[in-house]
Design a protein around this motif. Structure first.
Motif, PDB file in Angstrom:
ATOM      1  N   GLY A 119      19.792  -9.239  14.438  1.00 28.65           N
ATOM      2  CA  GLY A 119      20.153 -10.637  14.691  1.00 28.65           C
ATOM      3  C   GLY A 119      18.979 -11.542  14.970  1.00 28.65           C
ATOM      4  N   ASN A 120      17.779 -11.061  14.691  1.00 31.44           N
ATOM      5  CA  ASN A 120      16.572 -11.787  15.086  1.00 31.44           C
ATOM      6  C   ASN A 120      15.571 -11.800  13.934  1.00 31.44           C
ATOM      7  N   GLY A 121      14.844 -12.886  13.825  1.00 26.20           N
ATOM      8  CA  GLY A 121      13.827 -12.995  12.779  1.00 26.20           C
ATOM      9  C   GLY A 121      14.379 -13.733  11.573  1.00 26.20           C
ATOM     10  N   VAL A 122      13.470 -14.251  10.778  1.00 21.48           N
ATOM     11  CA  VAL A 122      13.865 -15.070   9.634  1.00 21.48           C
ATOM     12  C   VAL A 122      13.842 -14.232   8.360  1.00 21.48           C
ATOM     13  N   GLU A 123      15.022 -14.116   7.756  1.00 22.26           N
ATOM     14  CA  GLU A 123      15.112 -13.463   6.449  1.00 22.26           C
ATOM     15  C   GLU A 123      14.392 -14.400   5.483  1.00 22.26           C
ATOM     16  N   THR A 124      13.391 -13.905   4.785  1.00 25.61           N
ATOM     17  CA  THR A 124      12.527 -14.864   4.080  1.00 25.61           C
ATOM     18  C   THR A 124      12.217 -14.468   2.654  1.00 25.61           C
ATOM     19  N   LYS A 125      12.064 -15.492   1.838  1.00 23.54           N
ATOM     20  CA  LYS A 125      11.629 -15.278   0.475  1.00 23.54           C
ATOM     21  C   LYS A 125      10.285 -15.971   0.246  1.00 23.54           C
ATOM     22  N   LEU A 126       9.781 -16.590   1.296  1.00 26.65           N
ATOM     23  CA  LEU A 126       8.442 -17.168   1.214  1.00 26.65           C
ATOM     24  C   LEU A 126       7.452 -16.046   1.517  1.00 26.65           C
ATOM     25  N   THR A 127       6.431 -15.945   0.702  1.00 23.66           N
ATOM     26  CA  THR A 127       5.423 -14.933   1.000  1.00 23.66           C
ATOM     27  C   THR A 127       4.412 -15.534   1.991  1.00 23.66           C
ATOM     28  N   THR A 128       3.679 -14.664   2.612  1.00 27.58           N
ATOM     29  CA  THR A 128       2.586 -15.133   3.462  1.00 27.58           C
ATOM     30  C   THR A 128       1.286 -14.622   2.868  1.00 27.58           C
ATOM     31  N   LEU A 129       0.407 -15.591   2.624  1.00 31.79           N
ATOM     32  CA  LEU A 129      -0.920 -15.240   2.141  1.00 31.79           C
ATOM     33  C   LEU A 129      -1.819 -15.056   3.349  1.00 31.79           C
ATOM     34  N   THR A 130      -1.743 -16.049   4.227  1.00 29.94           N
ATOM     35  CA  THR A 130      -2.589 -16.051   5.408  1.00 29.94           C
ATOM     36  C   THR A 130      -1.998 -17.027   6.414  1.00 29.94           C
ATOM     37  N   THR A 131      -2.509 -16.993   7.625  1.00 26.87           N
ATOM     38  CA  THR A 131      -2.036 -17.954   8.637  1.00 26.87           C
ATOM     39  C   THR A 131      -3.245 -18.592   9.312  1.00 26.87           C
ATOM     40  N   LYS A 132      -3.031 -19.776   9.821  1.00 22.31           N
ATOM     41  CA  LYS A 132      -4.096 -20.435  10.603  1.00 22.31           C
ATOM     42  C   LYS A 132      -3.483 -21.514  11.477  1.00 22.31           C
ATOM     43  N   SER A 169      14.816  -8.001  -2.182  1.00 23.71           N
ATOM     44  CA  SER A 169      15.724  -9.108  -2.484  1.00 23.71           C
ATOM     45  C   SER A 169      15.816 -10.004  -1.266  1.00 23.71           C
ATOM     46  N   SER A 170      14.674 -10.361  -0.805  1.00 23.36           N
ATOM     47  CA  SER A 170      14.678 -11.135   0.426  1.00 23.36           C
ATOM     48  C   SER A 170      14.937 -12.602   0.132  1.00 23.36           C
ATOM     49  N   SER A 174       3.066 -13.024  15.153  1.00 21.59           N
ATOM     50  CA  SER A 174       4.011 -12.975  14.046  1.00 21.59           C
ATOM     51  C   SER A 174       3.936 -11.614  13.379  1.00 21.59           C
ATOM     52  N   LEU A 175       5.101 -11.075  13.082  1.00 22.03           N
ATOM     53  CA  LEU A 175       5.156  -9.793  12.385  1.00 22.03           C
ATOM     54  C   LEU A 175       6.004  -9.983  11.140  1.00 22.03           C
ATOM     55  N   ARG A 176       5.445  -9.618  10.039  1.00 22.94           N
ATOM     56  CA  ARG A 176       6.211  -9.662   8.795  1.00 22.94           C
ATOM     57  C   ARG A 176       6.670  -8.239   8.532  1.00 22.94           C
ATOM     58  N   VAL A 177       7.976  -8.030   8.564  1.00 20.78           N
ATOM     59  CA  VAL A 177       8.486  -6.659   8.498  1.00 20.78           C
ATOM     60  C   VAL A 177       9.568  -6.532   7.428  1.00 20.78           C
ATOM     61  N   THR A 178       9.843  -5.288   7.063  1.00 20.26           N
ATOM     62  CA  THR A 178      10.968  -5.015   6.179  1.00 20.26           C
ATOM     63  C   THR A 178      11.945  -4.128   6.927  1.00 20.26           C
ATOM     64  N   SER A 179      13.191  -4.205   6.497  1.00 20.87           N
ATOM     65  CA  SER A 179      14.207  -3.376   7.130  1.00 20.87           C
ATOM     66  C   SER A 179      15.227  -2.962   6.086  1.00 20.87           C
ATOM     67  N   GLY A 180      15.644  -1.701   6.163  1.00 21.42           N
ATOM     68  CA  GLY A 180      16.707  -1.202   5.289  1.00 21.42           C
ATOM     69  C   GLY A 180      16.211  -0.764   3.929  1.00 21.42           C
ATOM     70  N   THR A 181      17.093  -0.069   3.210  1.00 19.05           N
ATOM     71  CA  THR A 181      16.826   0.355   1.833  1.00 19.05           C
ATOM     72  C   THR A 181      18.055   0.026   1.005  1.00 19.05           C
ATOM     73  N   PRO A 182      17.984  -0.890   0.062  1.00 23.19           N
ATOM     74  CA  PRO A 182      16.804  -1.661  -0.304  1.00 23.19           C
ATOM     75  C   PRO A 182      16.391  -2.614   0.817  1.00 23.19           C
ATOM     76  N   ALA A 183      15.098  -2.894   0.844  1.00 24.71           N
ATOM     77  CA  ALA A 183      14.533  -3.620   1.972  1.00 24.71           C
ATOM     78  C   ALA A 183      14.697  -5.121   1.839  1.00 24.71           C
ATOM     79  N   ALA A 184      14.906  -5.746   2.968  1.00 31.00           N
ATOM     80  CA  ALA A 184      14.798  -7.199   3.046  1.00 31.00           C
ATOM     81  C   ALA A 184      13.632  -7.500   3.981  1.00 31.00           C
ATOM     82  N   THR A 185      13.057  -8.692   3.841  1.00 32.17           N
ATOM     83  CA  THR A 185      11.868  -9.041   4.612  1.00 32.17           C
ATOM     84  C   THR A 185      12.193 -10.081   5.673  1.00 32.17           C
ATOM     85  N   TYR A 186      11.614  -9.891   6.837  1.00 27.53           N
ATOM     86  CA  TYR A 186      11.874 -10.778   7.967  1.00 27.53           C
ATOM     87  C   TYR A 186      10.555 -11.183   8.604  1.00 27.53           C
ATOM     88  N   ILE A 187      10.498 -12.421   9.069  1.00 21.87           N
ATOM     89  CA  ILE A 187       9.362 -12.847   9.880  1.00 21.87           C
ATOM     90  C   ILE A 187       9.838 -12.883  11.328  1.00 21.87           C
TER      91      ILE A 187
END
Lengths: 403, 796
Positions: free
Chosen positions: A71-84, A22-23, A43-56
């Motif tokens: 207190g750090n990182g962006v709680e995000t609902k945008l997915t990442t396909l790739t970066t460049k 439910s990010s 950049s690290l895309r990580v999850t934290s907690g159960t249920p998990a939220a996603t942070y960049i």
């Protein structure tokens, strides 16, 4: 056709796997007021907690210190396909729109968001390939029965072409599965298998569809019955690489994605210009009944890193997340040898893009009994050092260099 | 049989002792109205301070009275006071009964029968809210809207009329709270007869048991239970209403009973019909990261858009026939309920996932048999049985040939469905049977036993009409059976000042799942038909001590379970694998509260406050692996501490007002990441995505006989407040990026006019008066301001 029924949940499942249950995020909609590129470089895309939220999370160093979600990182609902080149490319999970964005540990900033309805994108049945530095080609198998493509110019963020790829030969009561693909020159090579609708078991054959780019026509299909199930879910972790005009692919009939048994985990290859899988080459990586191999991260000079899981410790899907069963190996596809990297056994992080290569150093994010660390493996000396520690992180889905 | 004899001897002895003790001069008697006893009625000897209240059976005693002539005055709120002259001699034991009449001026405003029961429940040891829905009969609300104003309750709706909702009670929610309609479990009813569509006119009162649930309800309720009670006692009445309002919303409700006094024949009829287009405006709200994204000319534009695929219809009809007041039955009725639903689905879990073709249809049929007999086999033994069979057929149609967005119809897609990977029409049939038998036995005036047995059987079959599903695991019924036995002993001590109930519950369940999927190291994934049986033991107590006749303290405790459901245990054979190690959800629930009720002249002042604690573990969560099979696992733990309070005041028939507030801290009590020894970094964090501070205020002003005799004009104002809360863990991520579900402050107003003593009623109502943008869930906007008119005819 249980798998097609499954799809709806699978979409949710994998979306959740990638983005967390439910990010969400705060998007800054005004790119002009934000520096598009952050000063941090990883950049690290990580999850934290159960249920998990996603942070960049972004950090300047992955070789030392700690990286923390408190207190750090962006709680995000945008997915990442790739970066460049400092930009993330992904989707707005809700609307399915394609987005180009930046992130800076505080907020995401959307540079451009465009509708993406040209093809039926779904996490269980889609994948992408970079054609060149400006061209990202997005593929879908629309419910695993009709391949489709869309070509994205990442500079203009415009879909320049899209359509169906009419791969012939789908048998009745079967669906396409196990998509592992590569560009060699102006040809596109798509390997796949066909699963039975009734029980999701692959028929024991791997197909190669060869076609012209960008027209995606002039398609020839050949088959190889030595192995089955090219690695699936290649959206989230590479399972192929191309070197000197030869593409190497991983076959991975793992328990996670397949109900097949007694099938080999190994490397197969396609030489540029050929229309069939090299019949003289297959490198079986593991004892197929005791180990699984997942992922193929190219590190140069005919070498790649793969994850090898202790299959005897797998008792169900839950084992992938809770059992310390994963080792990392350097494999040499030319000499067909493999060497274990000296990292303690870790949680599988099954389909995570957790291996990063730069300047002869491979960084591997591994959640071991000692903690969650990014290990550094020196390609030339084979020495391993333990780098940055991840704190407040339950899982990592992507580790990448942004700049 | 041995037990029976001992019990009987015990009872006889108790009666003998009780009679022996009653030998002084005194007056005793019963107070009732035309249908049932009145507990809590005041008995006063005129000109003295001698008095008492009737007990739960409506019985009173005044002992050690000096011989002489007296006037006994009996009064109770909502009734016309009655007095009787008596004369008593030395050592005389005088018995005198009172039959009170209702104060007709209060018709349609305060339901007096409900009040007596409400009072009784309030003074029981359980933590319970009772809502007298009669006084809301002129509003257009459904039960959800009414429950949502009660302390400790939060209902989170996804949209307008008929939308999906999640009910939470003191921090536990969803399947953890069980619902009943006159004691029949509603979990098998499907969506066509649900809290979000039952109009207020059909219920007489709602009882909300928090954390500790009496054995009579016979349920595996982890966090509490809600019992909707329909009018069971009024002999003849008819209540018919129709309302129309915004978003083309119409609601009709009918409820009535006919009892033939001579033959005892009784007929009940009720029904409702709800329809709404739900075509309210979705507002672009980037401030709370809830934009509305519209595709225009291949660009994403953020702007308001109107809902276009959210129509909802639900229809219900119920007919009962039976007999009352027979030697072999106090009441026996045979009934039939039929309901149906059509519901379009506008969005997925977020408002920017837009659907334009998916819909759901359901049809529900339930015959019921109810039987009640007092003095069944034994004097003092009451038997109450309800049996029901039900069939719920549902059809989910996902065959749209286009992709939809807020801009409307988009490109054609002939393969994918909107919900599923391929187009599909799923048909499901749920069969359920339920038997509840309750024996209550009054050992004496101060002790009682209650034995309850509940049996529930549920079976599900399904098929996919378009032939897309070849491995159908629902071709024969997947079933689950639950047997729940509860035994409670209640004692009233210290002259009824202390009332204590202790109880135990035994839960047994068995299930059968077709083609459950297991992992086997030799054979990869294997499928087998699987059966399982498990049992569990729960227990608890509830006690109340009256500090004064009008004030008391209450404490209750239960070790509660929510049993595993068959899909949770065995998966569905398609994409969810089994987990035979799954345990039931369990929780230790404690409530401690106090109440105070004071009537001074025409002022009525009441306060209730309570503290609650829940230590819940083994939450059953769906674990989406992303692989071929997902599964369910016990991974959640929470510790919940909370307080809630309500203050009510009323002045005669002119004014009534209430304010309540609920506050809770639900903390993540999961110390380690599931299945590992890794510390969970969110341990001790507030459980996210859950309201934790909310309150309600209501004020009503009314006047009887203002324009004409027998009329009443009434104005009601209500305000609801929900504090904002985080969507995700408060300790993780940057403050700037954390999403919130914004604060809600919603006002509603209603004006009604009743004439001919409540026979005819007309009302106008405005919901969300200030057109606030409200979200119960992240990125799921609820309707804005709406207006309704209601006409109601009521006679009894």
């Amino acid at each position: 056709m249980s798998t097609l029924l499954k799809k709806s949940t699978a979409v949710l499942c994998l979306a959740a796997l990638i983005t967390g249950f439910s990010s969400c995020k705060k998007d800054n909609k005004n790119p002009s007021t934000e520096e598009p590129v952050t000063e941090n470089t990883y950049s690290l895309r990580v999850t934290s907690g159960t249920p998990a939220a996603t942070y960049i999370l972004q950090t300047g160093s992955i070789t030392s210190g700690t990286i923390n979600t408190a207190g750090n990182g962006v709680e995000t609902k945008l997915t990442t396909l790739t970066t460049k080149d400092g930009y993330y490319y992904g989707f707005d999970n809700d609307s399915g729109n394609l987005v180009k964005y930046t992130s800076n540990n505080k907020t995401n900033t959307i540079i451009k968001e465009i509708p993406f309805t040209q093809i039926s994108w779904a996490y269980y049945s889609s994948f992408y390939k970079w054609k060149d530095d400006k061209t990202l080609v997005l593929f879908s198998s629309n419910s695993a029965i009709q391949f489709e493509y869309a070509i994205l110019n990442i500079e203009t963020m415009a879909i320049t072409a899209s359509g169906k790829i009419n791969v012939p030969g789908l048998k009745a009561d079967h669906y396409f599965w196990g998509y592992n693909a590569a560009f060699i020159g102006e040809k596109f090579y798509l390997t796949y298998t066909q699963n039975r609708n009734s029980d999701d078991i692959s028929e024991g054959v791997t197909y190669l569809a060869t076609m012209d780019y960008p027209a995606m026509n002039n398609i020839t299909v050949t088959q190889d019955s030595r192995f089955t199930l090219p690695e699936h879910y290649t959206l989230n972790m590479p399972a192929s690489f191309t070197e000197n005009g030869v593409a190497y692919f991983l076959a991975s009939p793992n328990i996670w994605t397949s109900a097949n048994k007694n099938q080999p985990f190994g490397i197969y290859r396609v030489k540029g210009g050929a229309t069939q899988i090299d019949p003289d080459y297959f490198y079986e990586l593991t004892d197929r009944n005791k180990e699984e191999a997942l992922g193929l991260f190219y590190i140069g000079n005919g070498k790649a890193i793969t994850k090898i899981l202790d299959k005897t410790q797998i008792t169900g899907s839950g084992s992938y997340g809770s059992a310390y069963i994963t080792d990392y190996y350097v494999i040499d596809v030319a000499n067909q040898t493999k060497t274990k990297i000296n990292i303690p056994k870790s949680l599988s992080g099954s389909f995570s893009e957790n291996v990063l290569v730069e300047n002869g150093i491979v960084s591997i994010a591994a959640n071991t009994v000692d903690g969650f660390y990014i290990y550094q493996y020196n390609i030339s000396t084979a020495a391993v050092t333990r780098g940055a520690k991840l704190e407040g992180v339950s899982g990592l889905t992507r580790l990448e260099k942004i700049k | 049989m041995q037990f029976h004899k001992i019990l009987f001897t015990f009872i006889i002895s108790t009666f003998a002792l009780t009679s022996f003790a009653q030998s002084s001069t005194g007056i005793s008697g019963n107070v009732k109205d035309s249908t049932e006893v009145i507990s809590g009625a005041s008995i006063l000897i005129k000109g003295t301070k001698t008095g008492t209240l009737t007990n739960a059976s409506g019985y009173f005693e005044l002992n050690d009275i000096n011989p002489g002539s007296y006037t006994i005055i009996v009064s109770y709120l909502g009734y016309i006071s009655q007095s009787k002259q008596v004369s008593i001699k030395e050592n005389q034991k005088l018995s005198i009964d009172f039959l009170l009449k209702k104060d007709l001026h209060q018709l349609g405003i305060v339901d007096v029968i409900g009040k007596t029961k409400s009072q009784e429940l309030k003074e029981s040891g359980f933590s319970v809210n009772t809502i007298d829905t009669r006084k809301l009969a002129n509003t257009t609300a459904d039960l959800n809207q009414i429950l949502n104003r009660s302390t400790g309750v939060k209902i989170r709706e996804q949209g307008g009329l008929g939308s999906d909702f999640k009910f939470s009670l003191n921090g536990l929610s969803g399947k953890q709270v069980r619902f009943f309609l006159d004691g029949i479990p509603m979990e098998n009813f499907g969506n066509s007869l649900s809290l979000n569509n039952i109009p207020v006119n059909l219920a007489e009162r709602i009882e909300i048991y928090k954390g500790v649930v009496p054995v009579e309800l016979g349920a595996d309720a982890l966090g509490g239970a809600v019992n909707i009670i329909t009018d069971q006692h009024t002999k003849k009445f008819l209540d018919a209403s129709y309302s129309y309002g915004s978003f083309n919303t119409s609601r009709a409700a009918l409820n009535g009973r006919f009892t033939d006094q001579k033959t005892g024949i009784i007929f009940n009829v009720s029904g409702f019909h709800n329809y709404s287009d739900n075509d309210y405006m979705m507002r672009n709200n980037p401030k709370y990261d809830a934009p509305i994204k519209v595709n225009e000319n291949n660009q994403v534009v953020e702007k308001d858009a109107r809902r276009f695929h959210d129509a909802y219809r639900s229809t219900m009809g119920q007919f009962d026939a039976g007999l009352t007041n027979k030697s072999w039955a106090d009441q026996i009725t045979l009934g039939l309920v039929y309901s149906s639903l059509y519901k379009e689905i506008q969005t997925g879990a977020s408002q920017n996932k837009v659907f334009g073709g998916v819909n759901n249809r359901e049809n529900f049929l339930m015959p019921t048999l109810k039987y009640k007999k007092t003095d069944f086999l034994l004097k003092g033994l009451t038997m109450n049985t309800t049996a029901s069979l039900s069939i719920n057929k549902s059809q989910v149609t996902d065959t749209a040939n286009n992709i939809y967005g807020w801009g409307g119809k988009g490109r054609e897609d002939l393969i994918a469905g909107e919900l599923n990977g391929v187009k599909s029409i799923f048909h499901y049939k749920n069969n359920a049977s339920s038997i509840r038998t309750n024996f209550s036995y009054n050992i004496d005036d101060n002790q009682s036993l209650n034995l309850n047995y509940t049996f529930n059987h549920f079976g599900r079959t399904g098929r996919e009409e378009l032939g897309k599903v070849q491995s159908n695991t629902f071709d024969i019924p997947n079933t689950i059976s639950k047997n729940i036995v509860g035994l409670a002993y209640q004692a009233n001590l210290l002259d009824n000042r202390l009332s204590t109930s202790v109880f135990a519950k035994y839960y047994a369940f068995s299930s059968f799942v077709r083609d459950a999927v297991y992992y086997s190291s030799e054979n990869s994934w294997v499928k087998n038909d699987t059966r399982s049986s498990k049992d569990y033991f729960g227990y608890g107590m509830a006690t109340r001590f009256k500090l004064f006749p009008n004030a008391g303290v209450k404490v209750s405790y239960e070790h509660a379970y929510r049993l595993q459901e068959s899909e949770e245990l065995f998966g569905n054979g398609i994409d969810v694998s089994s987990n035979i190690d799954l345990r039931p959800e369990q929780s230790d629930n404690i409530n401690a509260g106090l109440y105070y009720d004071q009537i001074i002249n025409k002022h009525h002042f009441a306060v209730e406050a309570s503290y609650f604690f829940r230590n819940a573990k083994d939450f059953i969560y769906f674990i989406p692996t992303g692989g071929i099979y997902s599964y369910y696992d016990n991974i959640g733990k929470a510790k919940i501490n909370g307080v809630e309070a309500e203050v009510r005041y009323s002045y005669n028939q002119l004014l009534d007002a209430s304010v309540n507030a609920s506050y809770q801290t639900a903390k993540n009590n999961q110390q380690y990441e599931p299945g590992t020894t890794i510390r969970d970094q969110t341990f001790g964090d507030r459980i996210p995505n859950q309201p934790w501070l909310y309150g309600n205020a209501n004020i009503g002003i009314g006047k009887n006989d203002l324009l004409q005799k027998g009329t009443r004009i009434q104005f009601n104002w209500s305000t609801q407040y929900v504090h904002w809360f985080y969507l995700n863990w408060e300790s993780r991520g940057s403050k700037e990026s954390k999403n919130k579900i914004p604060q809600q402050l919603v006002h509603n107003a209603a004006l009604s006019y009743s004439f001919n003593k409540g026979k005819y009623n007309i009302s106008a109502e405005c919901m969300n008066l200030t057109d606030e943008l409200t979200y119960d869930n992240f990125r799921l906007q609820k309707p804005g301001r709406s207006f309704f008119m209601k006409l109601r005819y009521f006679i009894k």
